[in-house]
Structures are given as C-alpha cells and as structure tokens.
Design a protein around this motif. Structure first.
Motif, PDB file in Angstrom:
ATOM      1  N   SER A   1      35.053 -11.201  21.226  1.00  0.00           N
ATOM      2  CA  SER A   1      33.858 -11.963  20.835  1.00  0.00           C
ATOM      3  C   SER A   1      32.594 -11.242  21.275  1.00  0.00           C
ATOM      4  CB  SER A   1      33.857 -13.351  21.484  1.00  0.00           C
ATOM      5  OG  SER A   1      35.093 -13.937  21.372  1.00  0.00           O
ATOM      6  N   LEU A   2      32.622 -10.700  22.491  1.00  0.00           N
ATOM      7  CA  LEU A   2      31.450  -9.973  22.998  1.00  0.00           C
ATOM      8  C   LEU A   2      31.156  -8.764  22.123  1.00  0.00           C
ATOM      9  CD1 LEU A   2      31.734  -9.728  26.891  1.00  0.00           C
ATOM     10  CD2 LEU A   2      30.021 -10.940  25.574  1.00  0.00           C
ATOM     11  N   LEU A   3      32.224  -8.069  21.780  1.00  0.00           N
ATOM     12  CA  LEU A   3      32.076  -6.872  20.949  1.00  0.00           C
ATOM     13  C   LEU A   3      31.465  -7.250  19.594  1.00  0.00           C
ATOM     14  CD1 LEU A   3      32.697  -3.898  21.367  1.00  0.00           C
ATOM     15  CD2 LEU A   3      34.852  -4.237  20.188  1.00  0.00           C
ATOM     16  N   TYR A   4      31.917  -8.374  19.046  1.00  0.00           N
ATOM     17  CA  TYR A   4      31.369  -8.853  17.771  1.00  0.00           C
ATOM     18  C   TYR A   4      29.859  -9.091  17.902  1.00  0.00           C
ATOM     19  CZ  TYR A   4      30.066 -12.110  14.108  1.00  0.00           C
ATOM     20  OH  TYR A   4      29.397 -12.717  13.074  1.00  0.00           O
ATOM     21  N   VAL A   5      29.482  -9.771  18.998  1.00  0.00           N
ATOM     22  CA  VAL A   5      28.067 -10.094  19.192  1.00  0.00           C
ATOM     23  C   VAL A   5      27.234  -8.802  19.306  1.00  0.00           C
ATOM     24  CG1 VAL A   5      26.403 -11.163  20.786  1.00  0.00           C
ATOM     25  CG2 VAL A   5      28.520 -12.348  20.213  1.00  0.00           C
ATOM     26  N   TYR A   6      27.759  -7.822  20.043  1.00  0.00           N
ATOM     27  CA  TYR A   6      27.007  -6.570  20.200  1.00  0.00           C
ATOM     28  C   TYR A   6      26.919  -5.802  18.881  1.00  0.00           C
ATOM     29  CZ  TYR A   6      26.885  -6.962  25.298  1.00  0.00           C
ATOM     30  OH  TYR A   6      26.632  -7.372  26.570  1.00  0.00           O
ATOM     31  N   LEU A   7      28.046  -5.697  18.190  1.00  0.00           N
ATOM     32  CA  LEU A   7      28.055  -4.885  16.973  1.00  0.00           C
ATOM     33  C   LEU A   7      27.254  -5.522  15.840  1.00  0.00           C
ATOM     34  CD1 LEU A   7      31.708  -3.479  16.842  1.00  0.00           C
ATOM     35  CD2 LEU A   7      29.680  -2.521  17.901  1.00  0.00           C
ATOM     36  N   THR A   8      27.116  -6.840  15.884  1.00  0.00           N
ATOM     37  CA  THR A   8      26.332  -7.500  14.827  1.00  0.00           C
ATOM     38  C   THR A   8      24.896  -7.759  15.291  1.00  0.00           C
ATOM     39  OG1 THR A   8      27.136  -9.639  15.574  1.00  0.00           O
ATOM     40  CG2 THR A   8      28.340  -8.625  13.738  1.00  0.00           C
ATOM     41  N   THR A   9      24.440  -6.995  16.266  1.00  0.00           N
ATOM     42  CA  THR A   9      23.047  -7.140  16.720  1.00  0.00           C
ATOM     43  C   THR A   9      22.108  -6.804  15.556  1.00  0.00           C
ATOM     44  OG1 THR A   9      23.613  -6.574  18.972  1.00  0.00           O
ATOM     45  CG2 THR A   9      21.321  -6.235  18.348  1.00  0.00           C
ATOM     46  N   ALA A  10      21.275  -7.766  15.189  1.00  0.00           N
ATOM     47  CA  ALA A  10      20.366  -7.544  14.054  1.00  0.00           C
ATOM     48  C   ALA A  10      18.905  -7.677  14.470  1.00  0.00           C
ATOM     49  CB  ALA A  10      20.679  -8.529  12.939  1.00  0.00           C
ATOM     50  N   HIS A  11      18.634  -8.558  15.439  1.00  0.00           N
ATOM     51  CA  HIS A  11      17.225  -8.834  15.782  1.00  0.00           C
ATOM     52  C   HIS A  11      16.714  -7.995  16.946  1.00  0.00           C
ATOM     53  CE1 HIS A  11      17.526 -12.189  13.095  1.00  0.00           C
ATOM     54  NE2 HIS A  11      18.501 -12.727  13.787  1.00  0.00           N
ATOM     55  N   PHE A  12      17.602  -7.291  17.613  1.00  0.00           N
ATOM     56  CA  PHE A  12      17.188  -6.562  18.813  1.00  0.00           C
ATOM     57  C   PHE A  12      17.693  -5.125  18.760  1.00  0.00           C
ATOM     58  CE2 PHE A  12      18.591 -10.897  19.808  1.00  0.00           C
ATOM     59  CZ  PHE A  12      17.399 -11.475  20.205  1.00  0.00           C
ATOM     60  N   ASP A  13      17.230  -4.343  19.759  1.00  0.00           N
ATOM     61  CA  ASP A  13      17.767  -2.997  19.948  1.00  0.00           C
ATOM     62  C   ASP A  13      19.038  -3.123  20.786  1.00  0.00           C
ATOM     63  OD1 ASP A  13      17.587  -0.035  20.057  1.00  0.00           O
ATOM     64  OD2 ASP A  13      17.371  -0.455  22.197  1.00  0.00           O
ATOM     65  N   LEU A  14      20.112  -2.452  20.382  1.00  0.00           N
ATOM     66  CA  LEU A  14      21.406  -2.628  21.066  1.00  0.00           C
ATOM     67  C   LEU A  14      21.345  -2.203  22.536  1.00  0.00           C
ATOM     68  CD1 LEU A  14      24.417  -3.365  20.981  1.00  0.00           C
ATOM     69  CD2 LEU A  14      24.890  -1.046  20.198  1.00  0.00           C
ATOM     70  N   THR A  15      20.723  -1.065  22.807  1.00  0.00           N
ATOM     71  CA  THR A  15      20.674  -0.583  24.194  1.00  0.00           C
ATOM     72  C   THR A  15      19.902  -1.564  25.072  1.00  0.00           C
ATOM     73  OG1 THR A  15      20.568   1.609  23.234  1.00  0.00           O
ATOM     74  CG2 THR A  15      20.225   1.464  25.595  1.00  0.00           C
ATOM     75  N   TRP A  16      18.795  -2.069  24.559  1.00  0.00           N
ATOM     76  CA  TRP A  16      18.005  -3.060  25.303  1.00  0.00           C
ATOM     77  C   TRP A  16      18.859  -4.303  25.578  1.00  0.00           C
ATOM     78  CZ3 TRP A  16      16.436  -8.052  23.720  1.00  0.00           C
ATOM     79  CH2 TRP A  16      15.540  -8.678  24.585  1.00  0.00           C
ATOM     80  N   ARG A  17      19.606  -4.705  24.571  1.00  0.00           N
ATOM     81  CA  ARG A  17      20.457  -5.893  24.717  1.00  0.00           C
ATOM     82  C   ARG A  17      21.526  -5.674  25.779  1.00  0.00           C
ATOM     83  NH1 ARG A  17      23.201  -9.263  19.776  1.00  0.00           N
ATOM     84  NH2 ARG A  17      22.865 -11.251  20.768  1.00  0.00           N
TER      85      ARG A  17
END
Lengths: 454, 137
Positions: free
Chosen positions: A407-423
């Motif tokens: 689930s965590l991986l899904y949330v990270y990979l579907t990051t749309a509104h933010f920068d992934l590294t920042w997240r």
C-alpha cells in the motif's frame, strides 16, 4: 505534573474497561493490563471528547470532566457487580535472581525515562508538522467555540483530512486544569514514547523469557531516532503504540482463541485509523487477513472462527465509530492517496520511482540514529526467516506488514501532487518509527518462541 | 538446536551492547540539550504574528497574501507559522476576497503593491513587517 491527574482518569477508565472485558477467566499479566490501559483509556477519553464536541457544539470543560468521571464511575460500578474481587491476573513465571532482575531493570527504565524526558525538550513546541498540524488543531478544538469544525476547512498545507486522535487527547488533558497546551502536547508525546517501550516489554514477557523481553524493550526505548521522532509531538507515536497493542493482542487472540481477547484486540484495531490515515489501511489488513486466516485454517472450528471474527469487528467498530463519523461528515478528501490514478499523469509510477523509494528507505534506515537497531532486526530476520513463516501468528503478521508495504509503495508511486523525494523526506522516518516497535516485537517473538521443530 | 542457542546468545549480546551504546549517546544528547536550553531559550513558532492576534479576535476567516512560494514543497513556512499562531481564525492562502488579510512580503514595496492591488489599507503593521490589511468594501 499537574496534568498527570487527567492522564490518571483515562488510565483508570482503560484499566477498568479491560478488567470488565476480560472478566474472571481470561488472564493477562498485570503489567500488560496496565500498559494497555493507558492507551485504551486515552483513546476512549478522546472519543468522548469528539462526541461531546459534536453534541454540545463546542468545547466544554465541565462537560468533558463530567462525562469522563461518569464513565469512570460507571465502569467502577460494573466492575464491582460483574467482576469478582477475587479474580487474579496471570502470575508471572519466576526467574533466577528475581530481585537483581527487578533492580537492574528499574534502574534501566529510570535512566531511559530521564533521557526521553530531557530529549523531548529538543523541540519544546513540537516538530514542524506537530505544531503546524496537531497543536494548531487542538487550538481550534479548544478556542474555536461553535466553529471548531473549521479545522476541516483549513488549507491543504495543514492537512485538514488528518484524523484527530492526538489533538483530542491533548484537548481533553488540557481541559482539566486549563494549563499550557504546549506542555500537554509534550507530555503526551513523552508518555506514549515511554509507554510503547513498556508495552513491548509487557507483551513479550507474556510470551517469552522476561530478561529477553526487557532487552528488546530497552533497545526500542533507547534507540536515538526513536526518541527523537517519538517525542516531537507527531501522531506517529500514537500509531506506533496502537499498532504494537494490536499486534500483541492479535497474537494472544490466535494463541488463546478467547472471545474476550478478540473483543479487546478489536478495540485497539479501531483506534489506529483515528491516530493516522495509514491506520485505516492497517485496520483493513488486520481484519481481512485475520478473518481469512481463521476461515482457512482447518485447525479452527468454523463456528468459533466466525464468533472470533465477529468480536474483532465489533471491537473495531466501537472505537472506529469516531473515525467513521469524522471521515464521512467532517473531513475533506485526502490529496495524499489517489483513488483513480488513471486520471492523472503519473511521473513516478515506473522502475525509477520504485528504485528511488526503496533506496530512500534503505538510506534512512542506515542513518546514524536508526542503523544499529534496524541492522539487528535485519540480522534476526535473515537468520530466522523460515520461522517467520513457520509460526502461524508471525505468518499472519508478515502478511499484514507485506500488505502495508505494498500500500505504501502504491501511495509513493502514484504521487501526483507532490515531488516524490520531498514526500519521502517528510514521511520515511515517521513510518519507520511507527513500524519499529511491532517489527522489533515480531523479531524477538519469532526468535524465542519454541516451535515443535525446536 | 545448539546453533539456535548460540544465535540467541549472539543477539542478546549485540542488543545489550546497543543498549549501552544508546545510553552513552543519550547521556551526551542530554548534556548537549541542557547546554542548549541555557544558551538560547526557545521561541514559540509564529511569534512574528503574535501581536496580530488581538486585531483578528472574533474574525473567523482572513486571507493570507504572500509574495513567496506557496507550494507544499518550496514554501518558506510563513503560512504555517501564521496559521498556528492565529488559530482559530482560518487563513485562506492567496485569497484576497476576505475583508481582512494578513500580508507577508519580503519588502515593504511589495506589500504596498499588494495593498494597492486588493484595494486595502493597513490596519496594523508589526515590528516584523507583517500587516493586517482591511479591504475597502
């Protein structure tokens, strides 16, 4: 120190409720009973605060005190009439040099408590998101009068969709003497941080040798990054505590097959979503995987399995009611999880995004404050991997943790509104914090528990 | 079986060593914290906006206008600081439609420019250059 009175009321509520649920026959150790009582009591006081706010329309000191004391008196009366005074807690197994053991562990716990207490003042007003999200919302609850629900209309930067368990606990504690809210928030962090260690010891000591349990608990409580993140007044330490309690009670449910333990486990499961949004995923995984296990395992009588599942769900529904009301009627939709990822252009949903996420977690685990504890867990896991799947309780928990990782991986990979590294920078350490107590528990449990093969 | 026993002993030894290491590093952390507290007493977040609180008393919602970056990743934290300090007033980021607005700008000239654009007059300017503006409705 003056706030301790309010924590004591909650503790007694939790203590009496656990006593009432478990009754005469179902026994847990006195230490586990106390360690669970604080979290359950504070959770119930927070739920009462939430429903009182909804019914009265605003924060009321007298109302809060009255409802908590009323609950305490009601539970005391029910305990008096329904639980025999003679009912005893499970006796602990005696060990050699009992007195030396008690003195040594007491000294270690006192040192750990002093270190946690002083280091909690690194951020007396809390970490950045703690004051910006949780303490600010506590201000809305306390001073917002009839407009307290405005906290769900706040800008997305302040995460209006986040659950309210922590601000509600702080608002309840604050209500008793109306002293400094900052001190209350700091004390709640310290109490949960220390209680997590005590709970780890209490849970493990019911299943494996007490000296080993003490070592595991002290390892958790003294890990530098654990102290840092758990005392910065974020809600992650609450999830760490409730996840650990859920894990311990799940294992006890699987081992004892007691309806009463299942009900208690459900109550703790239901607390997780009110602590953090990730708690919703964990609750779902706990219910689905445990139910599947009960129904699939032929060692269990089907009728009994269904009753155990029923008790787990009833428990979760009771404490989860506040989350349901909050999520349906108050909170805006979260921007952090995409429910329809196909509608967005996902620039991180590729192998690069996967590698960035996994590398970031590896680097975070290898940072100075975490590396030694996580390395020890890795060593235990690698050397003992077979047993993680051989022991049925750990099998269920491994599936839950694996489901959560996906689930965590899904949330990270579907990051749309933010920068992934920042997240990742914002979340990785906190996620490691709330997973650490349960994973440490599981590591020591699987290594020391005796199987038929052993 | 003996292998498992030795492995358990190894884990206990390593964990005990870690606890001792953690206690030692905790001791140094505590010492550093005590010195830090004596040298520099901490300031409450959002102190820059504290004296604006009185003027916003009873106001349910106000705008927060800034010339800085307002994204989640790149912002300077001023909005969060103001929202924390001024709660339970809701701050509406970069929305100038409200009767009252907090103006946070890097220079007085930029603040004056915003006041002109939104047709507002300053109600209060504090020592940190934060402004409460009232629109001429």
């Amino acid at each position: 120190m003056i706030n301790l009175f309010a924590y004591s009321i909650s503790f007694l509520i939790g203590f009496l409720l656990i006593r009432l649920i478990l009754g005469e026959k179902t026994k847990i150790s006195f230490f586990l009973h106390c360690a669970l009582a604080l979290g359950l009591g504070l959770g119930i006081s927070a739920d009462l605060t939430f429903f009182l706010l909804l019914t009265c329309g605003q924060f009321s000191q007298i109302g809060l005190l009255a409802i908590n004391i009323l609950m305490l008196l009601l539970l005391a009366a029910l305990n008096f009439f329904y639980v025999p005074k003679a009912s005893r807690l499970q006796p602990v197994e005696k060990i050699k040099h009992e007195i030396t053991f008690h003195i040594t562990t007491a000294i270690c716990w006192i040192i750990a408590a002093i270190i946690i207490g002083i280091l909690s003042q690194q951020f007396p007003f809390g970490g950045w998101d703690a004051w910006g999200l949780y303490n600010m919302k506590a201000k809305f609850i306390i001073y917002g009068e009839t407009h307290w629900t405005d906290l769900t209309r706040l800008h997305a930067h302040t995460q209006p969709s986040y659950p309210l368990l922590l601000p509600l606990i702080n608002a309840w504690i604050f209500s008793v003497f109306q002293k400094n809210i900052i001190e209350v928030a700091s004390m709640t962090g310290v109490i949960f941080s220390f209680s997590c260690g005590l709970l780890l010891y209490a849970g493990l000591s019911m299943l494996i040798k007490r000296p080993v349990a003490v070592i595991a608990a002290l390892l958790l409580t003294t890990t530098p990054s654990y102290i840092f993140w758990s005392t910065t007044q974020y809600a992650d330490v609450l999830l760490a505590y409730y996840l650990l309690a859920s894990t311990i009670l799940l294992i006890l449910t699987l081992r004892t097959r007691e309806y009463r333990i299942a009900l208690l486990a459900g109550l703790f499961w239901g607390m997780m979503p009110f602590a953090k949004n990730e708690g919703l995923v964990l609750l779902f995984l706990f219910i689905v995987i445990t139910s599947g296990f009960f129904l699939a395992d032929k060692a269990y009588d089907r009728k009994k399995s269904l009753s155990l599942i029923k008790n787990l769900i009833i428990g979760a529904a009771i404490t989860g009611l506040a989350t349901i009301v909050f999520k349906i009627f108050l909170a805006p939709a979260t921007r952090e999880v995409l429910y329809n990822p196909l509608a967005y252009k996902l620039k991180y949903c590729n192998i690069q995004g996967f590698l960035t996420t996994t590398k970031f977690y590896a680097v975070t685990m290898m940072s100075p404050g975490w590396i030694l504890t996580w390395s020890l867990i890795a060593l235990i896991t690698i050397a003992n991997l077979k047993k993680w799947f051989l022991v049925k309780e750990s099998r269920v928990l491994v599936l839950i943790l694996a489901g959560f990782a996906i689930s965590l991986l899904y949330v990270y990979l579907t990051t749309a509104h933010f920068d992934l590294t920042w997240r990742l920078e914002c979340t990785a350490s906190r996620i490691l914090l709330y997973l650490l107590p349960s994973i440490l528990f599981l590591s020591f449990y699987t290594l020391w528990i005796e199987t038929k093969k052993d | 079986m003996p292998l498992l026993k030795y492995f358990r002993i190894l884990v206990i030894a390593l964990a005990s060593l870690l606890i001792v290491t953690n206690f030692v590093s905790g001791f140094f952390g505590v010492m550093a914290q005590i010195v830090r507290e004596q040298q520099r007493p901490p300031l409450e977040p959002g102190i820059q906006y504290a004296d604006l609180k009185k003027s916003l008393s009873g106001i349910r919602i106000a705008g927060f206008l800034t010339d800085g970056d307002a994204t989640a990743e790149g912002n300077d934290g001023q909005f969060m600081l103001a929202q924390y300090m001024l709660a339970p007033t809701i701050l509406d980021l970069n929305n100038s439609d409200h009767h009252y607005s907090i103006i946070n700008c890097s220079t007085p000239e930029k603040a004056m420019g915003i006041l002109k654009i939104i047709n507002a007059k300053p109600l209060q300017i504090n020592m940190y250059g934060k402004i409460i503006a009232e629109r001429n409705l």
